[in-house]
Write a protein that holds these residues in place. Structure first.
Motif: not given
Length: 310
Positions: A114-121, A93-109
């Motif tokens: 205080g931490y490293w992170a990627v903001q994704v929209g 049994p599986c789950t179907v997932l779809q990406l819809d116009r996923c992009q990188v919006v900004s960074h957290k430095r």
């Protein structure tokens, strides 16, 4: 606590029994003139001493080895299906997932936030349905408006892709393991048997109309004649964020943005699911970044004009 430093001063106050006639006002005056003795620091936060185990720096170093090396993606849960393997005659049994116009919006430095992170929209949204501060945030980064926003922690600066880059389905490779995080389905107010898996009360032996009740919620005088905090009782069930770890990626379709994972993913259909490399499994053997498409200059100019016009 470290011991106090032994300091001797020339004009220190003598004990009270040596000068009993000294008025209180004069004592206060002398104390105000003298410089206070510097107390030793309770925290060994200096360059020559090791980092304290209870500091933010030590906590960051402890978690650094489990931080993913690359960003994740936002996907939409489309439903469940099954994959049949003719060689092993096994149905998965599986789950179907779809990406819809996923992009990188900004960074957290680390030096700023205080931490490293990627903001994704993900997705799209009309400008009239977006608040003015959000429009300013997207316009400052030069990216189009997104419907959903999420942050994905990364280990270091090497895991920060360029702002405006597209994240496609081939970010994940078949055979690797990922962690899926989403909000559970809301069940409403449920009893103890469904919410906490209580066994229920006996079916007979004097039991009447109380077969599914939880029973006693606490003792009498021995426990203070009250219900102790944290007692499992009936209440609202579901609706909180849940993470399912170590889901295996079965198939990937880059053209349609489809990612098929084995097992169940929390949340109802059409909910937003956050996908990232599993932290309890070895990191996937994939070149970085294989599925990050850098935005071209004409597209960047168009995205910069769109928020300004909105």
């Amino acid at each position: 606590m470290p011991p106090r430093q032994a300091t001797t001063r020339l004009f220190a106050l003598p004990p009270r029994f040596l000068c009993p006639s000294l008025p209180v006002t004069q004592t206060r005056t002398i104390r105000s003139i003298l410089k206070p003795i510097p107390k030793p620091s309770r925290f060994n936060a200096s360059q020559s001493l090791p980092v304290l185990g209870s500091s933010h720096t030590a906590a960051f170093e402890r978690k650094e080895h489990v931080m993913p090396l690359r960003t994740g993606a936002l996907a939409i849960k489309k439903g469940m299906t099954a994959i049949f393997d003719p060689e092993t005659a096994k149905r998965t049994p599986c789950t179907v997932l779809q990406l819809d116009r996923c992009q990188v919006v900004s960074h957290k430095r680390r030096d700023v936030h205080g931490y490293w992170a990627v903001q994704v929209g993900a997705g799209a949204k009309e400008a009239r349905n977006v608040t003015r501060p959000e429009r300013g945030h997207f316009a400052a980064q030069g990216v189009p408006l997104s419907r959903e926003l999420a942050e994905f922690r990364v280990k270091n600066e090497a895991g920060l892709p360029p702002i405006g880059s597209k994240i496609t389905a081939d970010l994940f490779i078949p055979g690797q393991f990922i962690d899926a995080r989403a909000n559970r389905r809301g069940m409403g107010f449920e009893g103890g048997m469904k919410r906490h898996n209580f066994s229920g009360q006996p079916a007979s032996h004097g039991n009447s109309l109380a077969h599914r009740l939880m029973g006693s919620s606490g003792g009498g005088q021995g426990s203070g004649s009250r219900v102790l905090p944290g007692k499992k009782m009936p209440g609202r069930m579901g609706g909180e964020q849940m993470t399912v770890a170590n889901l295996k990626v079965m198939q990937v379709d880059k053209e349609n943005g489809i990612v098929v994972v084995a097992g169940a993913v929390p949340g109802p259909k059409n909910c937003v699911v956050k996908l990232q490399d599993a932290i309890k499994k070895p990191w996937p053997d994939a070149t970085w970044p294989p599925a990050i498409e850098t935005v071209t200059e004409p597209l960047r100019e168009a995205t910069e004009k769109a928020p300004a016009a909105a």
